[in-house]
Design a protein around this motif. Sequence first.
Motif, PDB file in Angstrom:
ATOM      1  N   ASP A  47       0.809  -1.226   0.000  1.00  0.00           N
ATOM      2  CA  ASP A  47       0.000   0.000   0.000  1.00  0.00           C
ATOM      3  C   ASP A  47       0.836   1.267   0.000  1.00  0.00           C
ATOM      4  O   ASP A  47       0.309   2.353  -0.175  1.00  0.00           O
ATOM      5  CB  ASP A  47      -0.904   0.041   1.240  1.00  0.00           C
ATOM      6  CG  ASP A  47      -1.795  -1.189   1.343  1.00  0.00           C
ATOM      7  OD1 ASP A  47      -1.955  -1.868   0.314  1.00  0.00           O
ATOM      8  OD2 ASP A  47      -2.312  -1.459   2.438  1.00  0.00           O
ATOM      9  N   GLY A  48       2.113   1.132   0.238  1.00  0.00           N
ATOM     10  CA  GLY A  48       2.953   2.315   0.283  1.00  0.00           C
ATOM     11  C   GLY A  48       2.909   2.997   1.639  1.00  0.00           C
ATOM     12  O   GLY A  48       2.229   2.553   2.558  1.00  0.00           O
ATOM     13  N   HIS A  50       2.251   5.518   4.707  1.00  0.00           N
ATOM     14  CA  HIS A  50       0.991   5.912   5.314  1.00  0.00           C
ATOM     15  C   HIS A  50       1.225   7.265   5.989  1.00  0.00           C
ATOM     16  O   HIS A  50       2.332   7.536   6.441  1.00  0.00           O
ATOM     17  CB  HIS A  50       0.680   4.822   6.360  1.00  0.00           C
ATOM     18  CG  HIS A  50      -0.642   4.919   7.007  1.00  0.00           C
ATOM     19  ND1 HIS A  50      -0.846   5.725   8.099  1.00  0.00           N
ATOM     20  CD2 HIS A  50      -1.818   4.301   6.729  1.00  0.00           C
ATOM     21  CE1 HIS A  50      -2.130   5.591   8.482  1.00  0.00           C
ATOM     22  NE2 HIS A  50      -2.721   4.732   7.668  1.00  0.00           N
ATOM     23  N   ASN A 105       8.413  -2.997  -3.095  1.00  0.00           N
ATOM     24  CA  ASN A 105       7.832  -2.182  -2.036  1.00  0.00           C
ATOM     25  C   ASN A 105       8.890  -1.327  -1.333  1.00  0.00           C
ATOM     26  O   ASN A 105       8.641  -0.179  -0.983  1.00  0.00           O
ATOM     27  CB  ASN A 105       7.124  -3.067  -1.012  1.00  0.00           C
ATOM     28  CG  ASN A 105       5.900  -3.740  -1.617  1.00  0.00           C
ATOM     29  OD1 ASN A 105       5.410  -3.316  -2.661  1.00  0.00           O
ATOM     30  ND2 ASN A 105       5.413  -4.772  -0.947  1.00  0.00           N
ATOM     31  N   THR A 108       9.563   1.666  -3.418  1.00  0.00           N
ATOM     32  CA  THR A 108       8.511   2.677  -3.296  1.00  0.00           C
ATOM     33  C   THR A 108       8.637   3.432  -1.973  1.00  0.00           C
ATOM     34  O   THR A 108       8.568   4.659  -1.929  1.00  0.00           O
ATOM     35  CB  THR A 108       7.125   2.007  -3.355  1.00  0.00           C
ATOM     36  OG1 THR A 108       7.074   1.219  -4.530  1.00  0.00           O
ATOM     37  CG2 THR A 108       6.027   3.036  -3.369  1.00  0.00           C
ATOM     38  N   GLN A 112       9.310   7.405  -1.283  1.00  0.00           N
ATOM     39  CA  GLN A 112       8.362   8.218  -0.530  1.00  0.00           C
ATOM     40  C   GLN A 112       9.008   8.871   0.687  1.00  0.00           C
ATOM     41  O   GLN A 112       8.782  10.049   0.965  1.00  0.00           O
ATOM     42  CB  GLN A 112       7.183   7.353  -0.092  1.00  0.00           C
ATOM     43  CG  GLN A 112       6.305   6.928  -1.262  1.00  0.00           C
ATOM     44  CD  GLN A 112       5.080   6.175  -0.773  1.00  0.00           C
ATOM     45  OE1 GLN A 112       5.208   5.118  -0.166  1.00  0.00           O
ATOM     46  NE2 GLN A 112       3.908   6.713  -1.042  1.00  0.00           N
ATOM     47  N   LYS A 794      -7.301  -0.066   3.667  1.00  0.00           N
ATOM     48  CA  LYS A 794      -7.586  -0.208   2.238  1.00  0.00           C
ATOM     49  C   LYS A 794      -9.030  -0.677   2.034  1.00  0.00           C
ATOM     50  O   LYS A 794      -9.712  -0.227   1.121  1.00  0.00           O
ATOM     51  CB  LYS A 794      -6.621  -1.213   1.631  1.00  0.00           C
ATOM     52  CG  LYS A 794      -6.114  -0.749   0.282  1.00  0.00           C
ATOM     53  CD  LYS A 794      -5.123  -1.743  -0.284  1.00  0.00           C
ATOM     54  CE  LYS A 794      -4.667  -1.280  -1.663  1.00  0.00           C
ATOM     55  NZ  LYS A 794      -3.704  -2.208  -2.234  1.00  0.00           N
ATOM     56  N   VAL A 799      -7.863   5.529   2.973  1.00  0.00           N
ATOM     57  CA  VAL A 799      -6.440   5.741   3.242  1.00  0.00           C
ATOM     58  C   VAL A 799      -5.971   7.016   2.545  1.00  0.00           C
ATOM     59  O   VAL A 799      -6.314   7.265   1.397  1.00  0.00           O
ATOM     60  CB  VAL A 799      -5.610   4.532   2.744  1.00  0.00           C
ATOM     61  CG1 VAL A 799      -4.126   4.787   2.955  1.00  0.00           C
ATOM     62  CG2 VAL A 799      -6.045   3.270   3.455  1.00  0.00           C
ATOM     63  N   ASN A 801      -2.852   8.921   1.072  1.00  0.00           N
ATOM     64  CA  ASN A 801      -1.497   8.665   0.607  1.00  0.00           C
ATOM     65  C   ASN A 801      -0.685   9.953   0.723  1.00  0.00           C
ATOM     66  O   ASN A 801      -1.078  10.975   0.178  1.00  0.00           O
ATOM     67  CB  ASN A 801      -1.558   8.187  -0.849  1.00  0.00           C
ATOM     68  CG  ASN A 801      -0.198   7.748  -1.358  1.00  0.00           C
ATOM     69  OD1 ASN A 801       0.838   8.207  -0.869  1.00  0.00           O
ATOM     70  ND2 ASN A 801      -0.208   6.863  -2.318  1.00  0.00           N
ATOM     71  N   ASP A 803       1.846  10.851  -0.770  1.00  0.00           N
ATOM     72  CA  ASP A 803       2.272  11.358  -2.084  1.00  0.00           C
ATOM     73  C   ASP A 803       1.379  12.484  -2.586  1.00  0.00           C
ATOM     74  O   ASP A 803       1.855  13.487  -3.106  1.00  0.00           O
ATOM     75  CB  ASP A 803       2.265  10.225  -3.118  1.00  0.00           C
ATOM     76  CG  ASP A 803       3.493   9.335  -2.998  1.00  0.00           C
ATOM     77  OD1 ASP A 803       4.410   9.719  -2.248  1.00  0.00           O
ATOM     78  OD2 ASP A 803       3.515   8.275  -3.641  1.00  0.00           O
ATOM     79  N   SER A 804       0.070  12.280  -2.432  1.00  0.00           N
ATOM     80  CA  SER A 804      -0.845  13.271  -2.997  1.00  0.00           C
ATOM     81  C   SER A 804      -0.740  14.592  -2.235  1.00  0.00           C
ATOM     82  O   SER A 804      -0.872  15.671  -2.819  1.00  0.00           O
ATOM     83  CB  SER A 804      -2.280  12.744  -2.986  1.00  0.00           C
ATOM     84  OG  SER A 804      -2.707  12.563  -1.654  1.00  0.00           O
TER      85      SER A 804
END
Length: 1016
Positions: A47-48, A50, A105, A108, A112, A794, A799, A801, A803-804
Motif C-alpha cells: 500500500d505504500g 501511510h 515495495n 517505493t 516516498q 484499504k 487511506v 497517501n 504522495d498526494s
Amino acid sequence: MAKAYNPQKIEKKWQKVWETKKFSAAKDFDKRKKFYALVEFPYPSGDGLHVGHVRSYSALDAVARWKRMSGFNVLYPIGFDAFGLPTENYAIKNKIHPRVATDRNIKTFTRQLKSIGLSFDWSRMVDTTDPKYYKWTQWIFLQLYKAGLAYRGEIPINWCPKCKTGLANEEVIAGRHERCGTVVTKKLLKQWVIKITKYADRLLADLSVVDYPERVKTQQINWIGKSEGAEIDFEIWDEAVKRFVILHCKGGSPQSYFYPWLKSRLEALGYEVEVPDLPNPEAPNDLEQAEYVSQHCKLDENTVLVGHSSGGHAVLRLLEQDRKVRKAVLIATPTSGKFLDGQPRPTVLDAITRGFDYEKIRRQCQDFTVLADTHDYAVPLSDNQALARHLDAKYLEVKAAEPHFLVKKETQVFDAVLPRLRVFTTRPDTLFGATYMVVAPEHPVVAEYLKHKSHVQGVWNAKEVADYVEAARKKTDIARSAEDKDPSTGSGQAKTGVELKGLTVKNPLTGEFLPVWTADYVMMGYGTGAIMAVPAHDERDFAFAKKYRLPIKPVIKPPDVATRDNLIPESGTGHLATDLEAGCWIGEGTMINSGPCNGLPSSEGRKKITETLEQRGLGQKAVSYKLRDWVFSRQHYWGEPIPVIHCEDCGEVPVPEKDLPVLLPKVKNYEPTETGESPLSAIKSFVNVKCPKCKGPAHRETDTMPNWAGSNWYFIRYTDSKNARAFADRKKMDYWLPVDLYNGGMEHTTLHLLYSRFVYKFLFDQGLVPEPEPYKKRTSHGIILAADGRKMSKSFGNVVNPDSIVKEYGADTLRLYEMFIAPFDQMVPWAERGVIGVQRFLERLWKFYGTNDWTKKRPPENSKVQKFLHKLIAKITSDLTEMKFNTAVAAFMETLNALEGEEMVSRKTAETYLVLLAPFAPHIAEELWRGLGNKSSVHQQSWPAADEKYLTQDTLTLAVAVNGKVRDTLEVPSNMPQNEVENLALDRPKVAVHLKGKTIVRTVFVPGKMVNFVVK
RNA sequence: GCCCGGGUGGUGGAAUGGUAUACACGAAGGACUUAAAAUCCUUUGCUCGAAAGGGCUUGCGAGUUCGAGUCUCGCCCCGGGCACCA
C-alpha cells in the motif's frame, strides 16, 4: 525575489544537495556527544507509505535535526521489516514472488520517505529479508538455543485457521488474530518456544530504570502480570494407604540419601514408615534382600513399597513371590544391565539376568509408578520406560536434584511416592474455606484419572469426564469466555465443569476431604493449572459453586458493615453491598472458621498460613506470571528459516555457525498448507541434509521465525549495518547504544517492545551488548484515523497517501501539518481541510522574506522584536525537549503574525527565525536562508540560546480581581512595588464599583500576575 | 469486571493553582475583481443589552482555596488495554 513559493521545486533541489553533502550521516566514534534517535522501521507493504508513518518520522526528524544543530553526533537510521504475512499474502494473491514484491515495495517506500526530506542516514539502511541481515537473526536464535532458552515443545498453541500458522500469545487480541481478525483456535503442534518467562521478573523490575510513558509501563506490567501468593499441596487421598516400606539402593542404608528425610515427611503426615537395613548393601542380592524384607517388614494391602535403584529389584521380587501391596514405586531401577557409565555392578546384573515375571507381578499390585531421572549417570531412560511398559505404570520423567536421586532432600521422589495436587493461590488466608478443587481439563491428573490411576474408589464417570475434556479442547478462547453472563445474577459467568468422581484430596491444614472437579474456567497455562476453590471469597468459584450446589464456607468476615468503616479492600476491588448480598466477599477482613487463625486480619493470616505450610513441607511462597513463553514457530514461507537440523541419531542439532545463513530456498509454491506444516517441507533439496554431527541422513527444520525475530535487534545492527563477521562491532555498540529516544506505536507495547527488551537483556547476559536495557526513553505517537473516524484501511477506502499531499502542498506543509494537528501522543482523525492553514502560513512566510529588502541597511530593531524572537527561541527549545510539536508550530505562526506587524525586523532576527524553523520545515528554511545570501546550510548552524534579558518584560499587564473575579487589567512597570500597584488598582473605576460599600479583608498579590481584593 | 488515558467554542486544540478559549480550520461581513479563485481586513464561547456594561461557561455534583480547566472525593460518558490469571 518575488517568485511564488513552489515547494515541489525547492524540496527536490535541497534533498539532492543534502544527500550529496551527506548532512545526515552519523560518524562512528566522533568526539561529540552521541544521540541515537530511533523510529520503528516500517513494514514495506504494497500500500505504500501511510500518513501515520509521516507523523512519527517527521516529528523525530525535527528532534534529530535539532540535536545535530545543538552539537550532537546524531544517529537517525531507517530500514525495513520485510518478512511476514502481508507480503506473503500479497504475493500469493498477485502471483508475484515475495522477494520481488518486497524489493518493489522497499523501492517505493524509499522514494516516498526521501520525498519528505527526512534526515535518515541511508547508508545504514537494513532489510530484515537480506541474507546478510538474517544470518545474524539466525545466529541470535542459536545463542538462545545454546543457552537453553529455545526449545521445541508439543503444546496447545494459538492457531489462525485463515493464515494457517501458529501465533504468539501477544498476537492474539480479544481472541482474534491481530493481523487478519480471524477467531483463533487451539492446536496441538510441535513448536519452537522461547523462554521469555525466565526474564519476566527482570523485564518487570527494570521498567523502573527506563523513561517510558506511564501507559506503556502499566501495559507491560499488566501483561507480565506478577502475582504473589503460595503453592499449596493437597494430598490425593488413598484411604487404603497406611504404611510405606522403603528399600534403599546399592551402597545405601536407612541413614543415607533421601531416606531419612522421606521417612520423617511421611511420618509427619501420619503414615507408618519402615526403612529396613538391607543385607549386603555393597553387593546386593535381590533374592536375599526380598527374603529379608519379607521376614522383617509388615507388608499388606495397605502398604506402599518404594524401591530405589537396586532396591527396586527387591520390590519386584517380593511381588513376584506372592506378596500383595497397595502400590509400588520404582525409582531409577535398572532393567537392561547397560549402565551409562560402563561401571561393573555384577550382583545387580545378576538380578536382571534372573529376570522378572511381570505378569505375575502385575497381579499383586494395581498401582505402579516408575520415576526416572533425565540426567542419571547409570540407569538409561529406556530402562525406566521399559519397566513402565511392562508394569503399565504411571511414568514420571524428572530432572532429579542430583543424578540418580543421590541427595538428602528429593522432592521429586516425595511427589512420586505420595501424589499431591499442587495449586497456586494469592489467598492462602482462605485455605480453611476451600470446599472443592478445580483442575484445568488439560491437567495431567485428569488424564491419569481417565487411565484409572491415582485414584481409589474407582472411576465412576470416565465417559462424562472424557467428553468434557474433548469439548473443552475444541473450544476457542472466544467460545470459552463467551459462555457469558449468568442470567440469574447478571454478573459472573455460567461456568461448566464435571466432577472427577472417585478422586478426593485432603486439605493440608484441616484434613478435610475435598472433591476434585475439572472445569475450563481454570487455565492450564497459569499457575499450576489447578486451584483450591473458595466460593465464599472468589467470584468465579462462587458462581460455579452455586451452579453445582457445592458448599460455601465463609472464612473472612468483611469489615463492619454498620459503620461502613474500612470498606475498601486492599486490592481496591469488590463492592461490599452487592458482594455481601451475593454471599461472596473478595476483600480483606477478619478471619473466622479458621482454627488457630481466627481473629487475625486476613493479610496477616496469609503470612501465618504460608509459614505453617512451609514448616510442614506442604507448601511455600510462590510467584506466578501471566506472561507465557513465546511461540516462535510460523508455518510459512516468508520468514527466517529456523537454523536447526533433526537427525535420527543425534536428535536436534543446531546448524553450525559457519554454515549460516540458512538460506530461504527458491520455491514455486509458497502457499501455507492445511496440515500445519511449513511450505518449505515440500522442498526436498532444502529438507534433506546431512547431520552436521554424525554426517548421517537428517532433515532440516522447516518452520520459520515470526516477523518479530528480525525486528528484535535491528537497532543494534544500525550501529554497524555492514558487518559480515559479527552482528555488530562491540566498540560501535559501546559508542552508540543504548538508544536515547525510541518512538513507536502503542500497539507494539506487548509485542515488539517487550520482545526486543527481552532479547537485548539476553544478549547483555551473554556479554554481547553494553547495557541491560536497549531504550533509554520511549515515546508513543497517536495513530492517525481516517476523516470518518475509522482506522485507515484499504478495505474502507479511506487511506490518505502522503504522495498526494506532497504533490499538492509540498513536504514541508505535510510535515508541519502533521505536527500541528494534535498533541503528538494523541490519536486524531485526518482532516485535510486543516492542511490549508499550514500552507497559508508557509506562503505568508515566503512573502515576508521575499518582500523585505534585506540588503538595505536597517536601523537597529526595537526590543519588542527581540522579545518576540527570544520568546520563540525559548518556546521552540522547550517544546522540542517535551515533544510538544503542535504548540511549537503555533508559536512559529504567532511570531510571524507579530513580526508582520513590525516595521523593523533585522536580518539577524530573520535568520534566527529560519534556524529555529529548519528542523520542522527543512526545505523552505534552507531556501529562504540561502536567499538571504548565506553560503552554508541552515542545517549546519548552531542552535540559538534564548537571552534571559529579553525574556523579562519591563511592563506587565496585571489582572485586578475582586473576590477572585477579574474586573480590570493594569499596565504597570514590572518592578513596581506591591503597595503602589494596589493603590493604582483601587483607583480603577471598574474595580471601585465592586468595592463600594464593602470592606477589604485581605489583599492577595501575585507578582507579575494579578492583585486580588477579598471583600466582605 | 479490572487497569490506563480522556471529556474545554461549530471543529482540531492552547493554558507552572492566578486575565479560560492561544494557534489554526470553518463561518459571517467587507476590500480587490467584469466574475470566480487566491489574497488582505473585520467579527466570531453562550447569553441579556441599542450601547456602556452585566451574567453564565472547561461532562455532572460536592469539597479544599483569596482564587480551580488544573488539586481531593463521588458520579456519568468516551477511547485504549487486559479479560474466568486463582
